[in-house]
Design an enzyme around this catalytic site. Structure first.
Site, PDB file in Angstrom:
ATOM      1  N   HIS A  51       0.707  -1.050  -0.132  1.00 40.81           N
ATOM      2  CA  HIS A  51       0.068   0.034  -0.008  1.00 40.81           C
ATOM      3  C   HIS A  51       0.951   1.372  -0.013  1.00 40.81           C
ATOM      4  O   HIS A  51       1.941   1.202   0.144  1.00 40.81           O
ATOM      5  CB  HIS A  51      -1.038  -0.006   1.204  1.00 40.81           C
ATOM      6  CG  HIS A  51      -1.937  -1.135   1.153  1.00 40.81           C
ATOM      7  ND1 HIS A  51      -2.993  -1.055   2.076  1.00 40.81           N
ATOM      8  CD2 HIS A  51      -2.414  -2.059   0.290  1.00 40.81           C
ATOM      9  CE1 HIS A  51      -3.703  -2.057   1.745  1.00 40.81           C
ATOM     10  NE2 HIS A  51      -3.390  -2.485   0.460  1.00 40.81           N
ATOM     11  N   GLU A  53       1.244   3.800   2.025  1.00 37.06           N
ATOM     12  CA  GLU A  53       1.921   4.049   3.302  1.00 37.06           C
ATOM     13  C   GLU A  53       3.450   3.216   3.400  1.00 37.06           C
ATOM     14  O   GLU A  53       4.316   3.584   3.908  1.00 37.06           O
ATOM     15  CB  GLU A  53       1.047   3.605   4.335  1.00 37.06           C
ATOM     16  CG  GLU A  53      -0.108   4.542   4.669  1.00 37.06           C
ATOM     17  CD  GLU A  53      -1.413   3.923   3.926  1.00 37.06           C
ATOM     18  OE1 GLU A  53      -2.555   4.019   4.586  1.00 37.06           O
ATOM     19  OE2 GLU A  53      -1.247   3.096   2.823  1.00 37.06           O
ATOM     20  N   CYS A  81      -5.421   1.279   6.490  1.00 37.35           N
ATOM     21  CA  CYS A  81      -6.394   0.222   6.692  1.00 37.35           C
ATOM     22  C   CYS A  81      -6.073  -0.535   8.358  1.00 37.35           C
ATOM     23  O   CYS A  81      -4.789  -0.216   8.522  1.00 37.35           O
ATOM     24  CB  CYS A  81      -6.164  -0.862   5.578  1.00 37.35           C
ATOM     25  SG  CYS A  81      -4.277  -1.552   5.663  1.00 37.35           S
ATOM     26  N   THR A 202     -24.664  -4.994 -30.719  1.00 39.19           N
ATOM     27  CA  THR A 202     -23.317  -4.267 -30.948  1.00 39.19           C
ATOM     28  C   THR A 202     -22.142  -5.229 -31.263  1.00 39.19           C
ATOM     29  O   THR A 202     -21.358  -5.146 -32.011  1.00 39.19           O
ATOM     30  CB  THR A 202     -22.833  -3.424 -29.872  1.00 39.19           C
ATOM     31  OG1 THR A 202     -23.831  -2.623 -29.571  1.00 39.19           O
ATOM     32  CG2 THR A 202     -21.525  -2.788 -29.819  1.00 39.19           C
ATOM     33  N   ARG A 213      -5.786  -1.475 -27.047  1.00 41.31           N
ATOM     34  CA  ARG A 213      -4.526  -2.016 -27.699  1.00 41.31           C
ATOM     35  C   ARG A 213      -3.679  -0.504 -27.876  1.00 41.31           C
ATOM     36  O   ARG A 213      -2.540  -0.571 -28.375  1.00 41.31           O
ATOM     37  CB  ARG A 213      -4.559  -2.749 -28.777  1.00 41.31           C
ATOM     38  CG  ARG A 213      -5.588  -2.134 -29.838  1.00 41.31           C
ATOM     39  CD  ARG A 213      -6.227  -3.279 -30.809  1.00 41.31           C
ATOM     40  NE  ARG A 213      -7.259  -2.809 -31.909  1.00 41.31           N
ATOM     41  CZ  ARG A 213      -8.502  -2.524 -31.529  1.00 41.31           C
ATOM     42  NH1 ARG A 213      -8.792  -2.810 -30.349  1.00 41.31           N
ATOM     43  NH2 ARG A 213      -9.204  -1.969 -32.462  1.00 41.31           N
TER      44      ARG A 213
END
Length: 358
Positions: A51, A53, A81, A202, A213
């Site tokens: 993380h 920190e 956390c 679609t 890409r």
């Protein structure tokens, strides 16, 4: 801007480096300050890894600043956390290094944290300041907040239309609307989201790859298609195995192979069922790219957060499929890229995101 806000702004800038790489975790940045000087910086770089920190404190210690930690202030854009997840609790690390003061952008809405990290720091005798640039810190992680507060992914609608509001031909012929500059921007958008969604029409008529890409081919979002009766041919580009693909349907469940099949729950509308399925798979954002009917369903049900509409101001087409019509929209930005005008909107009924109680 106060000194706390200046350092928090730097945390936000650092956090953005994790865009598209940390979901379903939030983007977080951290800055360690001693005697008015930054001695460490860090951000959450990739899901499952250290993380912000940890990276920030690690940078400070590696540069010989360990002796200064006990006289330093740690700035972090989201509450540290307090639980064991993919990594140990960051609040424990802060306490271990005896950093006396922590300035936090906003609380974490995740139920395993939500105030517990702040409480742990205060219980250890640390000075804690919360809600510095709170609005900006919440906006940074709008996907994360929506996912945990509304139990659904953050929904972005996107389409390209002609000057007279046409999105495509009624035949199988593909209508190319946006220019090459806008196409690259769209691929950047795709790289920032957890998933891309289209309807079966679609997929059949346009046969899209739904990749990014032209921006970052190394990391592809999950491709999603709503094909309720499994009528689409396996020869379509969606099923080429180059990226994870999920077929949302009413008849089959299978989680093996590059192409997986998610049977919808049958509870609520199709849009609600799709969002439920994405939430269960921890996909915290989705870019809905068509077609017109699917997009309009999201709009009519109010289940969208942002819309990005590309208009080719030089192209006029007649006797074709009309673009969707937004409702309750608030325009937030306009950009011109050659012949294309891009307008950003937010859903007035979904924004601002409900903030956790401080």
């Amino acid at each position: 801007m106060t000194i706390h806000e200046q350092y928090m702004q730097r945390c936000i800038e650092l956090a953005r480096n994790g865009a598209g790489s940390v979901a379903p975790n939030p983007m977080v940045g951290a800055v360690l300050v001693h005697d008015g000087k930054i001695i460490g910086e860090g951000w959450h770089q990739r899901y499952g890894e250290a993380h912000a920190e940890v990276n920030c404190i690690g940078q400070a210690t590696q540069s010989g600043q360990t002796g200064n930690l006990q006289q330093s202030t740690l700035y972090v854009s989201l509450e540290p956390c307090a639980h064991f997840g993919k990594t140990p609790p960051c609040s424990d690390l802060i306490i271990k290094h005896k950093i006396p003061k922590v300035v936090i952008g906003c609380r974490d809405p995740f139920e395993e944290v939500n105030g517990k990290g702040i409480e742990k720091l205060k219980a250890a005798g640390l000075e804690v300041i919360v809600d510095v640039l709170k609005e900006e810190c919440v906006e940074l992680n709008k996907r994360f907040f929506t996912f945990h507060q509304q139990q659904r992914p953050y929904v972005i609608l996107k389409w390209a239309q002609t000057k007279n509001g046409i999105i495509g031909f009624k035949s199988a012929e593909r209508l190319r609307i946006s220019n090459e500059f806008t196409n690259r921007l769209v691929h950047q958008w795709r790289s920032e989201e957890a998933a891309i969604l289209v309807g079966s029409n679609t997929a059949l008529l346009d046969n899209p790859q739904l990749s990014n890409r032209y921006w970052d081919a190394a990391k592809q979002p999950v491709r999603l298609v709503v094909d309720r009766q499994l009528k689409l041919s396996s020869s379509l580009k969606l099923f080429n195995g180059e990226a994870a693909t999920i077929v949302l349907n009413n008849v089959q469940q299978s989680n093996e192979g590059a192409v997986q099949y998610e049977q919808l729950s049958g509870n609520g509308s199709v849009v609600q069922q799709v969002l439920q399925a994405l939430h269960q798979r921890k996909l915290n954002s989705v870019l809905v790219e068509g077609g017109a009917e699917l997009l309009q369903h999201f709009i009519n049900e109010g289940l969208w957060d942002e819309a990005r509409i590309i208009t080719n101001e030089e192209l006029i087409v007649t006797d074709a499929v009309k673009a969707p019509l937004l409702q309750n929209e608030l325009q937030t930005e306009i950009q011109q890229l050659g012949s294309d005008k891009i307008c950003w909107y937010k859903n007035k009924l979904q924004n601002p995101i409900i903030h956790p109680t401080s």
